[in-house]
Scaffold this motif. Structure first.
Motif, mmCIF file in Angstrom:
data_model
loop_
_atom_site.group_PDB
_atom_site.id
_atom_site.type_symbol
_atom_site.label_atom_id
_atom_site.label_comp_id
_atom_site.label_asym_id
_atom_site.label_seq_id
_atom_site.Cartn_x
_atom_site.Cartn_y
_atom_site.Cartn_z
ATOM 1 N N GLY A 1 -39.784 -60.774 6.045
ATOM 2 C CA GLY A 1 -39.168 -61.389 7.213
ATOM 3 C C GLY A 1 -40.142 -62.200 8.040
ATOM 4 N N ARG A 2 -41.370 -61.672 8.205
ATOM 5 C CA ARG A 2 -42.392 -62.434 8.941
ATOM 6 C C ARG A 2 -42.701 -63.745 8.231
ATOM 7 N NH1 ARG A 2 -44.762 -57.285 9.588
ATOM 8 N NH2 ARG A 2 -46.246 -57.687 7.896
ATOM 9 N N PHE A 3 -42.759 -63.682 6.909
ATOM 10 C CA PHE A 3 -42.996 -64.900 6.128
ATOM 11 C C PHE A 3 -41.860 -65.904 6.342
ATOM 12 C CE2 PHE A 3 -41.983 -67.246 2.234
ATOM 13 C CZ PHE A 3 -43.174 -67.924 2.005
ATOM 14 N N LEU A 4 -40.633 -65.440 6.348
ATOM 15 C CA LEU A 4 -39.489 -66.338 6.543
ATOM 16 C C LEU A 4 -39.551 -67.018 7.905
ATOM 17 C CD1 LEU A 4 -36.653 -64.087 5.045
ATOM 18 C CD2 LEU A 4 -37.643 -66.138 4.009
ATOM 19 N N ALA A 5 -39.949 -66.275 8.928
ATOM 20 C CA ALA A 5 -40.018 -66.845 10.278
ATOM 21 C C ALA A 5 -41.197 -67.803 10.416
ATOM 22 C CB ALA A 5 -40.109 -65.729 11.311
ATOM 23 N N GLU A 6 -42.323 -67.460 9.805
ATOM 24 C CA GLU A 6 -43.532 -68.268 9.989
ATOM 25 C C GLU A 6 -43.626 -69.441 9.033
ATOM 26 O OE1 GLU A 6 -46.662 -65.450 9.505
ATOM 27 O OE2 GLU A 6 -46.115 -64.304 11.318
ATOM 28 N N ARG A 7 -43.056 -69.306 7.829
ATOM 29 C CA ARG A 7 -43.249 -70.337 6.803
ATOM 30 C C ARG A 7 -41.961 -71.034 6.365
ATOM 31 N NH1 ARG A 7 -48.251 -70.014 4.128
ATOM 32 N NH2 ARG A 7 -49.726 -68.912 5.476
ATOM 33 N N GLU A 8 -40.823 -70.405 6.586
ATOM 34 C CA GLU A 8 -39.580 -70.934 6.036
ATOM 35 C C GLU A 8 -38.628 -71.477 7.096
ATOM 36 O OE1 GLU A 8 -38.668 -71.010 2.530
ATOM 37 O OE2 GLU A 8 -40.838 -70.757 2.405
ATOM 38 N N GLY A 9 -39.061 -71.502 8.329
ATOM 39 C CA GLY A 9 -38.272 -72.148 9.370
ATOM 40 C C GLY A 9 -37.172 -71.315 9.989
ATOM 41 N N LEU A 10 -37.097 -70.014 9.693
ATOM 42 C CA LEU A 10 -36.093 -69.189 10.361
ATOM 43 C C LEU A 10 -36.501 -68.961 11.812
ATOM 44 C CD1 LEU A 10 -35.160 -68.758 7.428
ATOM 45 C CD2 LEU A 10 -34.700 -66.368 8.020
ATOM 46 N N PRO A 11 -35.545 -68.911 12.731
ATOM 47 C CA PRO A 11 -35.896 -68.764 14.147
ATOM 48 C C PRO A 11 -36.554 -67.437 14.475
ATOM 49 C CG PRO A 11 -33.526 -68.611 13.832
ATOM 50 C CD PRO A 11 -34.095 -69.074 12.528
ATOM 51 N N GLU A 12 -36.255 -66.403 13.718
ATOM 52 C CA GLU A 12 -36.890 -65.098 13.908
ATOM 53 C C GLU A 12 -36.867 -64.348 12.597
ATOM 54 O OE1 GLU A 12 -34.840 -62.405 16.443
ATOM 55 O OE2 GLU A 12 -32.917 -62.628 15.403
ATOM 56 N N SER A 13 -37.638 -63.276 12.520
ATOM 57 C CA SER A 13 -37.635 -62.460 11.311
ATOM 58 C C SER A 13 -36.312 -61.720 11.192
ATOM 59 C CB SER A 13 -38.776 -61.440 11.352
ATOM 60 O OG SER A 13 -38.585 -60.447 10.360
ATOM 61 N N PRO A 14 -35.647 -61.804 10.058
ATOM 62 C CA PRO A 14 -34.403 -61.045 9.875
ATOM 63 C C PRO A 14 -34.618 -59.541 9.875
ATOM 64 C CG PRO A 14 -34.726 -62.667 8.115
ATOM 65 C CD PRO A 14 -35.986 -62.605 8.897
ATOM 66 N N ALA A 15 -35.881 -59.120 9.746
ATOM 67 C CA ALA A 15 -36.196 -57.681 9.704
ATOM 68 C C ALA A 15 -36.705 -57.161 11.035
ATOM 69 C CB ALA A 15 -37.237 -57.418 8.619
ATOM 70 N N ALA A 16 -36.655 -57.986 12.079
ATOM 71 C CA ALA A 16 -37.273 -57.613 13.357
ATOM 72 C C ALA A 16 -36.699 -56.333 13.943
ATOM 73 C CB ALA A 16 -37.135 -58.758 14.358
ATOM 74 N N ARG A 17 -35.436 -56.058 13.679
ATOM 75 C CA ARG A 17 -34.803 -54.885 14.300
ATOM 76 C C ARG A 17 -34.697 -53.691 13.352
ATOM 77 N NH1 ARG A 17 -32.333 -59.298 16.632
ATOM 78 N NH2 ARG A 17 -30.686 -59.469 15.089
ATOM 79 N N LEU A 18 -35.277 -53.786 12.181
ATOM 80 C CA LEU A 18 -35.256 -52.645 11.265
ATOM 81 C C LEU A 18 -36.178 -51.548 11.779
ATOM 82 C CD1 LEU A 18 -35.365 -54.347 7.735
ATOM 83 C CD2 LEU A 18 -33.361 -53.570 9.031
ATOM 84 N N ARG A 19 -35.755 -50.307 11.639
ATOM 85 C CA ARG A 19 -36.524 -49.173 12.120
ATOM 86 C C ARG A 19 -36.909 -48.255 10.961
ATOM 87 N NH1 ARG A 19 -37.201 -52.150 15.357
ATOM 88 N NH2 ARG A 19 -36.534 -52.216 17.545
ATOM 89 N N LEU A 20 -38.105 -47.726 11.050
ATOM 90 C CA LEU A 20 -38.553 -46.773 10.035
ATOM 91 C C LEU A 20 -37.843 -45.442 10.210
ATOM 92 C CD1 LEU A 20 -42.356 -47.525 10.180
ATOM 93 C CD2 LEU A 20 -40.944 -47.792 8.151
ATOM 94 N N PRO A 21 -37.627 -44.691 9.118
ATOM 95 C CA PRO A 21 -37.030 -43.358 9.240
ATOM 96 C C PRO A 21 -37.917 -42.436 10.067
ATOM 97 C CG PRO A 21 -37.306 -43.984 6.932
ATOM 98 C CD PRO A 21 -37.960 -45.040 7.738
ATOM 99 N N ARG A 22 -37.319 -41.481 10.725
ATOM 100 C CA ARG A 22 -38.090 -40.558 11.559
ATOM 101 C C ARG A 22 -39.083 -39.747 10.750
ATOM 102 N NH1 ARG A 22 -33.971 -37.964 16.067
ATOM 103 N NH2 ARG A 22 -33.500 -39.932 17.147
ATOM 104 N N ALA A 23 -38.763 -39.503 9.482
ATOM 105 C CA ALA A 23 -39.663 -38.691 8.661
ATOM 106 C C ALA A 23 -40.942 -39.423 8.308
ATOM 107 C CB ALA A 23 -38.962 -38.259 7.370
ATOM 108 N N ASP A 24 -40.985 -40.736 8.570
ATOM 109 C CA ASP A 24 -42.180 -41.508 8.246
ATOM 110 C C ASP A 24 -43.188 -41.342 9.378
ATOM 111 O OD1 ASP A 24 -43.449 -43.392 6.408
ATOM 112 O OD2 ASP A 24 -43.354 -44.766 8.101
#
Length: 275
Positions: A82-105
């Motif tokens: 997602g960071r690559f898409l935002a920085e290199r591919e012209g997306l306005p923001e990372s599509p993964a910005a709101r993804l959260r890790l599981p609590r067990a991690d």
């Protein structure tokens, strides 16, 4: 700028990892295979590079009962993509910005530096001291440590060839302190294996040393491995280098040490800034 196609974006991301991040071949294979799983799911959606598509994929993994470790690996993968898409591919923001890790991690259960020192002081033989120092200096897995033969070690260059998961070999390095302990143990050893112990024998040995040292916290072989990863991350070791030293197939596994070393960023800053 029009949105890139999913296939084109994945291929450019992999070329970026290879050319600019100098990813190892096994790392690229890991990324490709896991992105293929994501693409098989998202490719049929109206907008496969949207936050909704990324969230739906992770939600599907959770509903399918995938382990927290697996879900966390995909979250980290998509965050990187997602960071690559935002920085290199012209997306306005990372599509993964709101993804959260599981609590067990959670933070790896590592032995503390003070407990390492206590156990080293409590070691009663050259073998035990050499074993602890190798765990501290290399972060190798228990199976890797127990599989070492003397011909795998180069005591002059302070390096060892380790046979890791999947039969992959890598070179690890150790301190002069560990080399001295290994030389002392080599003079007494009559075995081809450096540490002729079973896994249970190794655990029992570490438990006994911990009891003598008064260590109550984590002290097993993997706690030493986690301590190595955290310590190297604290000192600012590049992620790709730490990944190779620890024998991880993916940098997303190694990244956990970088994320959990954040409490020491001020210490690192002050050391490097010299202020």
């Amino acid at each position: 700028m029009s949105s890139p196609s999913l296939h084109e974006a994945v291929e450019r991301f992999l070329r970026y990892l290879e050319a600019e991040r100098m990813a190892a071949p096994e790392t690229l294979r890991w990324y490709r295979s896991h992105l293929r799983v994501f693409a098989a799911f998202a490719g049929g959606l109206p907008d496969p590079l949207s936050p909704e598509a990324f969230a739906a994929f992770i939600g599907g993994l959770r509903r399918d009962g995938r382990s927290p470790h697996t879900v966390a690996a995909y979250v980290r993968l998509l965050r990187h993509f997602g960071r690559f898409l935002a920085e290199r591919e012209g997306l306005p923001e990372s599509p993964a910005a709101r993804l959260r890790l599981p609590r067990a991690d959670r933070r790896p259960r590592a032995i503390s530096r003070e407990d390492q020192r206590r156990m080293l002081r409590a070691a009663r033989s050259e073998r035990d001291r050499a074993l602890l120092l190798l765990l501290r200096d290399t972060g190798m897995r228990a199976k890797e440590l127990l599989g070492l033969s003397w011909r795998d070690l180069d005591l002059r260059r302070r390096s060892a060839v380790v046979r890791g998961k999947g039969g992959r070999h890598r070179v690890v390095f150790f301190s002069e302190q560990a080399a001295r302990a290994l030389r002392a143990w080599r003079r007494r050893s009559r075995e081809d294996r450096v540490f002729p112990l079973s896994y249970q024998g190794l655990r029992s040995l570490l438990d006994a040393i911990a009891r003598r040292a008064g260590v109550k916290g984590p002290h097993g072989p993997h706690a030493w491995r986690h301590a190595f990863g955290l310590e190297m991350a604290r000192r600012g070791m590049p992620l790709f280098a730490l990944q190779r030293l620890m024998g991880h197939s993916s940098p997303l596994v190694t990244e956990i040490y970088v994320r959990f070393s954040g409490e020491d960023l001020r210490e690192i800053y002050e050391r490097y800034a010299g202020r």
